[in-house]
Design a protein around this motif. Structure first.
Motif, PDB file in Angstrom:
ATOM      1  N   TYR A 175      46.192  40.851  41.639  1.00 39.78           N
ATOM      2  CA  TYR A 175      45.162  40.239  40.964  1.00 39.78           C
ATOM      3  C   TYR A 175      44.058  40.005  41.833  1.00 39.78           C
ATOM      4  CZ  TYR A 175      49.522  39.277  38.323  1.00 39.78           C
ATOM      5  OH  TYR A 175      50.650  39.332  37.467  1.00 39.78           O
ATOM      6  N   ARG A 177      39.805  38.263  42.324  1.00 39.25           N
ATOM      7  CA  ARG A 177      38.685  37.372  41.770  1.00 39.25           C
ATOM      8  C   ARG A 177      37.394  37.867  42.568  1.00 39.25           C
ATOM      9  NH1 ARG A 177      36.837  31.176  41.950  1.00 39.25           N
ATOM     10  NH2 ARG A 177      35.829  31.264  39.830  1.00 39.25           N
ATOM     11  N   VAL A 194      38.022  37.143  37.229  1.00 37.81           N
ATOM     12  CA  VAL A 194      39.508  37.440  37.689  1.00 37.81           C
ATOM     13  C   VAL A 194      40.075  38.619  36.722  1.00 37.81           C
ATOM     14  CG1 VAL A 194      40.041  35.288  38.323  1.00 37.81           C
ATOM     15  CG2 VAL A 194      40.736  35.718  36.106  1.00 37.81           C
ATOM     16  N   ASP A 196      43.512  41.658  36.466  1.00 37.12           N
ATOM     17  CA  ASP A 196      44.880  42.297  36.820  1.00 37.12           C
ATOM     18  C   ASP A 196      44.856  43.581  36.833  1.00 37.12           C
ATOM     19  OD1 ASP A 196      45.137  43.245  34.325  1.00 37.12           O
ATOM     20  OD2 ASP A 196      46.189  41.506  33.622  1.00 37.12           O
ATOM     21  N   ASN A 240      41.939  39.432  46.877  1.00 39.07           N
ATOM     22  CA  ASN A 240      43.171  39.242  46.179  1.00 39.07           C
ATOM     23  C   ASN A 240      43.514  38.049  45.993  1.00 39.07           C
ATOM     24  OD1 ASN A 240      43.245  42.483  47.499  1.00 39.07           O
ATOM     25  ND2 ASN A 240      44.927  42.016  45.881  1.00 39.07           N
ATOM     26  N   LYS A 243      49.289  35.160  41.538  1.00 38.30           N
ATOM     27  CA  LYS A 243      49.501  35.072  40.015  1.00 38.30           C
ATOM     28  C   LYS A 243      48.984  33.651  39.542  1.00 38.30           C
ATOM     29  CE  LYS A 243      51.873  36.321  35.831  1.00 38.30           C
ATOM     30  NZ  LYS A 243      51.388  34.939  35.015  1.00 38.30           N
ATOM     31  N   TYR A 246      45.257  33.381  39.754  1.00 39.33           N
ATOM     32  CA  TYR A 246      44.878  34.128  38.396  1.00 39.33           C
ATOM     33  C   TYR A 246      44.998  33.660  37.009  1.00 39.33           C
ATOM     34  CZ  TYR A 246      45.005  37.830  34.761  1.00 39.33           C
ATOM     35  OH  TYR A 246      44.863  38.568  33.795  1.00 39.33           O
ATOM     36  N   ASP A 247      46.228  32.814  36.856  1.00 40.05           N
ATOM     37  CA  ASP A 247      46.379  32.246  35.571  1.00 40.05           C
ATOM     38  C   ASP A 247      45.225  30.866  35.541  1.00 40.05           C
ATOM     39  OD1 ASP A 247      48.392  33.902  34.645  1.00 40.05           O
ATOM     40  OD2 ASP A 247      49.908  32.652  35.623  1.00 40.05           O
ATOM     41  N   ARG A 250      41.939  32.448  34.918  1.00 43.43           N
ATOM     42  CA  ARG A 250      41.849  33.058  33.490  1.00 43.43           C
ATOM     43  C   ARG A 250      41.867  32.141  32.375  1.00 43.43           C
ATOM     44  NH1 ARG A 250      46.033  34.018  30.064  1.00 43.43           N
ATOM     45  NH2 ARG A 250      47.659  33.161  31.818  1.00 43.43           N
TER      46      ARG A 250
END
Length: 295
Positions: A175, A177, A194, A196, A240, A243, A246-247, A250
């Motif tokens: 993942y 950003r 962001v 995946d 990098n 998760k 990232y969540d 997102r």
């Protein structure tokens, strides 16, 4: 003619059934909002503030007053724990920006971000406790190169499009950003910042780098300013992330873009904070590239 008359009758029926509905929104107690980050080679940064009502009238004085002071903020890695110190930065007459970071008087326990390292954050404020965990992963998605080309259909012949070539390693779960910076401006994340690797897993690919989006400005101002021009010095930051980070972004960015859209699906922002608080704690494994676009 009959069809037109039928539509007219249907329209009248909708207007005749219209009813005004007033929603009385209850006032909620402010919640602690946590924005905490740690990046490879950098000290941790923690910003604590209180949430405000959605329909509040916002002023600089009010924003300056939402920061949370005198909290106990501790960060730990796999070896040691360090208590952060609160700092103040003047941003205007009588106005300050507050954050917590490394206590310069206790450097023996100071923590700097490292690749492939796990971190925990513990906060005590107003007799309430909050915690979160994150990881700075390895830099697995590599920036191979960046370059520019004239923007298609640009009649002014002044705009430039930035292209990045990157390689994603085999195996899902990488993942990232990204941010961009123009000249002496600050780094700004993209509107959708962001990504995946579900589609590009294990490949080398090229993509257009969208300029960063300033969420403190209007959409129209961003449309005017979020472009690259010939003569710009452009920096790209790619990180990098795990998760959980990232969540958070997102769902946060989807919510930001869907505000006011009656057709959007309601989304809950996913936080990794334990305790009755908002926000996130994120680790970033960052790499940088710079490009000078000639006039």
């Amino acid at each position: 003619m009959k069809n037109s008359l039928l539509l007219f009758v249907i329209s009248l029926s909708f207007f005749s059934c219209e009813k005004k509905v007033d929603f009385q929104l209850e006032k909620t107690q402010p919640k602690l909002t946590i924005e905490a980050t740690i990046e490879n080679g950098q000290a941790p940064i923690v910003i604590l503030s209180n949430s405000i009502d959605y329909f509040s009238t916002i002023s600089l004085q009010q924003l300056s007053g939402i920061f949370v002071h005198n909290a106990i903020v501790e960060i730990s890695n796999q070896r040691q724990t360090h208590r952060l110190k609160e700092y103040a930065i003047p941003v205007g007459p009588g106005l300050f920006y507050y954050y917590y970071s490394t206590d310069s008087s206790s450097l023996s326990t100071a923590i700097t971000g490292e690749l492939n390292m796990a971190y925990t954050l513990n906060i005590t404020s107003q007799n309430e406790q909050y915690s979160a965990a994150t990881t700075i992963p390895n830099i697995t998605k590599k920036i191979d190169s960046i370059w520019w080309k004239p923007t298609p259909n640009d009649t002014s012949n002044k705009k430039a499009t930035v292209i990045m070539k990157a390689t994603d390693p085999p195996g899902f779960g990488d993942y990232v950003r990204y941010w961009t910076k123009k000249n002496r401006e600050s780094f700004l994340p993209g509107l959708n910042s962001v990504f995946d690797d579900l589609i590009i897993d294990g490949t080398t690919y090229e993509l257009e780098v969208e300029p960063g989006f300033n969420r403190n400005k209007s959409w129209s101002d961003n449309e005017k300013e979020s472009v690259f021009h010939k003569g710009d010095t452009v920096a790209v930051k790619l990180s990098n992330i795990d998760k959980a980070t990232y969540d958070f972004w997102r769902t946060m960015e989807y919510t930001y873009q869907s505000v006011g859209n009656p057709f959007s699906t309601p989304t809950k922002v996913i936080s990794n904070i334990k305790g009755n608080a908002l926000g996130y704690f994120g680790g970033y494994a960052s790499q940088y590239r710079q490009l000078v676009i000639p006039q």
